[in-house]
Design an enzyme around this catalytic site. Structure first.
Site: not given
Ligand code: BGC
Length: 884
Positions: A470, A474-476, A483, A538, A746, A775
């Site tokens: 995504d 950051r912390d993801e 996406d 998704w 984003e 994003h």
């Molecule tokens: C992500 C997204 C994701 C979404 C769905 C976000 O934190 O960065 O791109 O699809 O959460 O919950």
């Protein structure tokens, strides 16, 4: 259909066409072949026009002269220069074989391609005598630990004919033979659903060995295995021990062999890398370096022993391109008014900085990263949330050349803290990505759109890193399925994403629940979170990503491999239908981040999520039906066709007027074929009115955005299309561009009109910021720029650009556009230039392909007698149109 060689009549030779670049569908660049039954592909080279392939033959032999053990597919009817059958028995581990191909064209049979050498990798689990090993003190450590080092010295006393290294890690590794890196790859073995499939790499290390003492060594970073993952502060998701699995197989000239495998003879230690983590960055203390540890002659008697560690997943060789530094450029740090030393890369990106310079007495250098600056010029780090994105180097006196290990950052700006007495000679920006070939280019007379296209590309580069993520900062940095679901058609046009996404889809299938539900992130690392199964849009990555690959690259193999997964997802959806045939009441992330949704509840979009759920289900069921038909399962196809119709009809009945209240609703009704044919133009007018009322501002989130321009185009709403595309106010694509974006944001308004940063509070109680500047979801508009503005698209009827659909949409004051795609057949391109009285078009169709040309609305051939033929053959074509 096959026949024996010689069974057919001797055909005329066609010397005007040459099969070239024979290869397998493995894009890894590794020494060995990943699959026992590879699928083959080739290119057709020709200066002749109207070339078509009717059939191919692939021969395989034990030698490049094709004199021994020859087997053949025989003549296989096929128009496609890919999905080539594998002749004869499956490839065995370590077996070397040679292949060549020839094709039947509209004129006769070509000569043979140059031979292709293939060598089977370790194809069976029993081929592995190595066991993963870890230094004893590195076992069971879930907190921050120094990066473990491993080494094994061994003797070579004969002349080496060939040496192969098969290697992977629990964690991510770098590996050296006699101090020289075995490759330039980063973060190997990448990230997969480790519990199910674990990738390894194979390298030719023949030239790295010498007679005497040799050393195989490695460093193992925590990576995705043991490092921080998710915003929930999870770590060590896959295990609390990192380990190396390596097997070097040496063949000597005298026919003897030796194997150096990870086992109890290895030695372990730590060195200068005190910590390395994707989110937090790394800490390196050069005083802890053990000079020469990778080389022969080093005394490792003080090192500790290693212990064997179980490997949970099935081993499989990587077949997608690796991650590496794909680009480097210099940047100049500058002091701001507050005395901060800031590097501005002038491009938001994914990677790291390399610093070279001198220190009088040493000290600590700290490099912090961010995508944007606060108004006061400091780094905006709130968007990184818990990710520290900081590289720290403790250095001594003298020259230094520093770059981080086992980490990357999403940034445009970096702030450098240098101790006194340190001077910098050079700062290099290193861009890190999965190294995919860039196959598409787009350019037009409006520089704002060129910048938009560039932003989309940079977001793809920055987020195609081992898996489709995504965001990179950051912390993801997770494989959010929604996406990539919306972005896949664009991704497949800009870069050759086939092998990369095929590998990720294999993980998707592994992570899919037994009831068919698809996790919101693949690999699934958010178990137990309320968003673990994000529902519609998704989950449809299971159906629509394989379909996007099939459409762009033509291969049926991906549909074959993913078919059960595709079907599983749609079966899950259909099990949720109510009696009316609609999907109502379940949780879905929906049209996520629709600008009308409350900032702290992006899932509460203005378009009814039950309507979206039912529409997506109908659309995905249609794709499963189409895949079943292509794979020859006619009954199954009928079942899913019926399902698609039933759900579409029920959806139309239930939401036909409610859906027309929003841009996303109208777009879905049109683009997903939910509305009956005769309603399309009315809904198109309604959508155009909504665009007009919003003064050209877009009102869609992740799911509506990719559909809104295609829907307007389909409905013939030309003016509204350009009004929406070219709007510079928030929300809009060009709002980002005119506000200095160099990647896709984003949120539509990640920088608010007053110049402040939209922190996008997610939940009042945790005050978490959700604003990324990288994003790609809204970048899904990229496909429309190619397909409609420039006007080049793969036709679903004959995918992979076997049939090209040229349908340019000149408008919006744009005077020229061009797009070029390195298709599976070769380069396909369109270029148009217009003035008030003429529209000139140049089309290029590669050998083996054909095209339709759709004359744009409002134009007609200059010479009305010279109508374009219905089907254009390969070669170059030129048209001049006049307004009508
Ligand atoms: C992500 C997204 C994701 C979404 C769905 C976000 O934190 O960065 O791109 O699809 O959460 O919950």
């Amino acid at each position: 259909m096959q026949c024996e060689p010689g069974e057919y009549l001797v055909p005329e030779p066609d010397l005007s066409v040459c099969p070239v670049d024979l290869c397998t569908d493995d894009d890894s660049g590794l020494a060995c072949c990943a699959k026992p039954v590879p699928s083959l592909r080739w290119g057709l080279q020709s200066d002749r026009e109207g070339v078509l392939q009717h059939a191919y033959e692939i021969e395989r032999a034990a030698d490049p002269g094709f004199s021994t053990g020859v087997v053949s597919t025989g003549r296989v009817p096929s128009e496609m220069p890919f999905d080539g059958q594998w002749p004869g028995a499956a490839l065995a581990s370590r077996e070397v074989t040679w292949c060549r191909a020839r094709v039947w064209t509209d004129r006769g049979v070509t000569g043979w391609s140059a031979p292709l050498r293939l060598e089977g990798t370790l194809l069976e689990q029993k081929d592995w005598v190595a066991r993963p090993v870890s230094p004893r003190s590195n076992v069971g450590r879930s907190g921050t630990v120094a990066v473990p080092l491993l080494r094994r010295s061994f003797g070579v006393d004969k002349t080496v004919l060939q040496a192969r290294l098969y290697v992977t890690a629990l964690g991510i590794f770098e590996c050296w033979v006699n101090g020289r890196p075995v490759s330039s790859e980063l973060f190997e073995p990448g990230w997969t659903a480790y519990r199910s499939r674990h990738l390894f790499a194979s390298y030719d290390v023949s030239d790295l060995l010498h007679e005497g003492e040799n050393v195989l060594s490695a460093a193992i970073g925590d990576g995705w295995w043991r490092g921080n993952l998710t915003w929930m502060g999870r770590r060590a998701i896959y295990g609390d021990t990192t380990a190396l699995l390596a097997q070097m197989e040496i063949k000597y000239h005298d026919g003897s062999r030796a194997v150096i495998a990870t086992d109890g003879f290895w030695r372990g230690s730590t060195g200068s890398m005190l910590a390395a983590d994707f989110y937090n960055g790394c800490e390196i203390d050069l005083s802890r370096e053990q000079p020469g540890w990778r080389e022969p002659g080093f005394d490792d008697s003080g090192w500790e022993d290693v212990v064997p560690i179980p490997l949970p997943g099935r081993l499989e060789q990587r077949s997608a391109p690796p991650v590496r530094v794909i680009r480097q450029f210099g940047a100049r740090p500058e002091r701001d008014g507050e005395g901060r030393l800031i590097v501005d890369a002038r491009q938001n990106l994914t990677g790291y900085l390399r610093l070279a310079g001198k220190a009088d007495s040493g000290g600590t250098i700290v490099v912090r990263h961010a995508e944007v600056l606060e108004a006061d010029g400091s780094l905006q780090t709130a968007a990184l949330r818990s990710a520290k994105a900081t590289d720290t180097y403790h250095i001594g006196p003298g020259d230094f050349d520093l770059s981080p290990s086992f980490t990357y950052h999403g940034f445009r700006y970096a702030e450098l803290h240098l101790p006194d007495g340190v001077s910098l000679d050079a700062v290099q920006v290193c861009v890190v990505a999965s190294d995919l070939a860039e196959i598409g280019s787009f350019e037009c007379s409006d520089d704002r759109l060129n910048q938009l296209d560039s932003n989309v590309r940079w977001s793809q580069r920055g987020n195609f890193l081992a898996i489709p993520t995504d965001c990179p900062q950051r912390d993801e940095r997770l494989g959010w399925t929604g996406d990539i679901q919306v972005f896949a058609p664009t991704a497949c046009t800009n870069f050759d994403s086939r092998a990369f996404l095929e590998s990720w889809l294999a993980d998707l299938a592994c992570e899919q629940a037994s009831d068919g539900q698809v996790p919101s992130t693949v690999p699934n690392v958010i178990q137990g979170h309320e968003f673990e199964f994000g529902g519609i849009g998704w989950g449809d990555a299971a159906t629509l990503v394989p379909w996007a690959l099939h459409e762009a690259y033509g291969s049926k193999v991906v549909l074959e491999r993913q078919f059960d997964s595709m079907r599983g997802w749609v079966d899950w959806g259909s099990s949720r239908l109510d009696e009316a045939g609609t999907w109502v009441g379940d949780f879905h992330l929906g049209d996520w981040l629709d600008p009308g949704a409350p900032p702290d509840r992006p899932q509460d979009a203005t378009t009814d999520r039950d309507f979206i759920a039912s529409s997506y289900l109908a659309f995905s069921a249609g794709k499963v039906a189409a895949a079943a038909r292509l794979l020859g399962h006619e009954d199954t196809a009928q079942h899913y066709r019926d399902l698609a119709c039933r759900v579409a009809e029920a959806t139309w009945r239930h939401w036909q007027s409610a859906a027309q209240k929003t841009q996303a609703g109208c777009a879905i009704l049109i683009a997903f074929g939910i509305a009956p044919e005769e309603e399309i133009s009315g809904i198109g007018r309604r959508l155009a009115t909504l665009v007009e009322r919003s003064e050209g501002r877009i009102a869609t989130g992740f799911l509506g955005t990719p559909l809104v321009l295609p829907a307007l185009t389909l409905a013939g709403q030309h003016d509204a299309t350009f009004r929406l595309l070219l709007n510079e106010q928030a929300p809009g694509w060009l709002y980002q561009v005119v506000n200095g974006a160099t990647t896709m944001w984003e949120r539509w308004d990640a920088i608010l009109p007053d110049g402040s940063i939209n922190r996008g509070i997610m939940a009042a109680d945790d005050a978490e910021c959700m604003t990324s500047f990288n994003h790609y979801a809204y970048g899904a508009v990229g496909a429309w720029l190619y397909r409609s503005l420039a006007g080049i698209a793969p036709d679903e009827a004959k995918p992979g650009y076997r049939l090209i659909h040229f349908a340019p949409q000149p408008g919006g004051g744009i005077t020229r556009a061009r797009a070029r795609i390195e298709s599976p057949f070769g380069p396909a391109a369109i270029r148009w230039v217009r003035n008030d009285t003429k529209l000139h078009l140049d089309l290029e169709i590669p050998p083996g392909a054909q095209a339709h040309f759709q004359v744009p609305q409002g134009w007609a051939p200059e010479d009305s007698g010279a109508q374009a033929p219905a089907l254009l053959g390969s070669g170059r074509h030129r048209f001049t149109l006049a307004p009508c």
